[in-house]
Motif scaffolding. Sequence first.
Motif, PDB file in Angstrom:
ATOM      1  N   GLY A  56     -10.976 -12.842  -0.638  1.00  0.00           N
ATOM      2  CA  GLY A  56      -9.733 -12.160  -0.812  1.00  0.00           C
ATOM      3  C   GLY A  56      -9.044 -12.232   0.482  1.00  0.00           C
ATOM      4  O   GLY A  56      -9.479 -12.858   1.193  1.00  0.00           O
ATOM      5  N   PRO A  57      -8.182 -11.056   0.643  1.00  0.00           N
ATOM      6  CA  PRO A  57      -7.391 -11.104   1.861  1.00  0.00           C
ATOM      7  C   PRO A  57      -8.063 -10.445   3.163  1.00  0.00           C
ATOM      8  O   PRO A  57      -9.254  -9.678   3.175  1.00  0.00           O
ATOM      9  N   ALA A  72      -1.889  -6.464   3.554  1.00  0.00           N
ATOM     10  CA  ALA A  72      -3.071  -7.502   2.895  1.00  0.00           C
ATOM     11  C   ALA A  72      -2.376  -8.927   3.483  1.00  0.00           C
ATOM     12  O   ALA A  72      -1.442  -9.540   3.156  1.00  0.00           O
ATOM     13  N   CYS A  91      -2.878 -13.089   3.768  1.00  0.00           N
ATOM     14  CA  CYS A  91      -3.578 -14.051   3.009  1.00  0.00           C
ATOM     15  C   CYS A  91      -4.680 -14.750   3.661  1.00  0.00           C
ATOM     16  O   CYS A  91      -4.271 -15.420   4.986  1.00  0.00           O
ATOM     17  N   CYS A 102      -6.405 -17.297   2.036  1.00  0.00           N
ATOM     18  CA  CYS A 102      -6.721 -18.539   1.437  1.00  0.00           C
ATOM     19  C   CYS A 102      -5.543 -19.476   1.477  1.00  0.00           C
ATOM     20  O   CYS A 102      -5.729 -20.663   1.085  1.00  0.00           O
ATOM     21  N   SER A 136      -1.100 -18.177  -1.068  1.00  0.00           N
ATOM     22  CA  SER A 136       0.059 -17.157  -1.425  1.00  0.00           C
ATOM     23  C   SER A 136       1.451 -17.734  -1.400  1.00  0.00           C
ATOM     24  O   SER A 136       1.772 -18.416  -0.698  1.00  0.00           O
ATOM     25  N   TYR A 140       2.906 -16.125   1.752  1.00  0.00           N
ATOM     26  CA  TYR A 140       2.300 -16.365   3.226  1.00  0.00           C
ATOM     27  C   TYR A 140       3.071 -15.953   4.231  1.00  0.00           C
ATOM     28  O   TYR A 140       4.147 -16.134   4.204  1.00  0.00           O
ATOM     29  N   CYS A 168      -0.452 -11.553   1.440  1.00  0.00           N
ATOM     30  CA  CYS A 168      -1.251 -11.822   0.200  1.00  0.00           C
ATOM     31  C   CYS A 168      -0.432 -11.446  -1.129  1.00  0.00           C
ATOM     32  O   CYS A 168       0.283 -10.484  -1.292  1.00  0.00           O
ATOM     33  N   ASP A 169      -0.535 -12.521  -2.128  1.00  0.00           N
ATOM     34  CA  ASP A 169       0.217 -12.142  -3.550  1.00  0.00           C
ATOM     35  C   ASP A 169      -0.993 -12.199  -4.584  1.00  0.00           C
ATOM     36  O   ASP A 169      -0.526 -12.375  -5.695  1.00  0.00           O
ATOM     37  N   THR A 170      -2.264 -11.998  -4.163  1.00  0.00           N
ATOM     38  CA  THR A 170      -3.291 -12.253  -5.264  1.00  0.00           C
ATOM     39  C   THR A 170      -3.435 -13.536  -5.668  1.00  0.00           C
ATOM     40  O   THR A 170      -4.298 -13.636  -6.737  1.00  0.00           O
ATOM     41  N   HIS A 196      -5.410 -15.702  -4.831  1.00  0.00           N
ATOM     42  CA  HIS A 196      -6.804 -16.073  -4.694  1.00  0.00           C
ATOM     43  C   HIS A 196      -7.594 -15.648  -5.651  1.00  0.00           C
ATOM     44  O   HIS A 196      -8.712 -16.424  -5.971  1.00  0.00           O
TER      45      HIS A 196
END
Length: 75
Positions: free
Chosen positions: A15-16, A41, A43, A45, A48, A51, A54-56, A58
């Motif tokens: 996750g973040p 949060a 990012c 990964c 996002s 970016y 994080c926008d979930t 992942h």
Amino acid sequence: MTGRNAREVTVVPNGPVLVEGPVTLTTEDGETHTSDRFVVAVCACRRSKRYPFCDTSHRKRVRSDDSPARHDDSR
């Protein structure tokens, strides 16, 4: 590090990265992003659409094997 500049950072597995805010983030292209939220949060990964935040995205990633040895972030 202790004192008024210390920030708590929590790495969420798959996750973040959660950073105690407010924060100012500078991306590799030199662009600066700020957030005044009490926890931000970030990012980890790079999927996002927001970016470096994080926008979930992942959560949508599907792996057949979640072991670290098989994990490939080069995509």
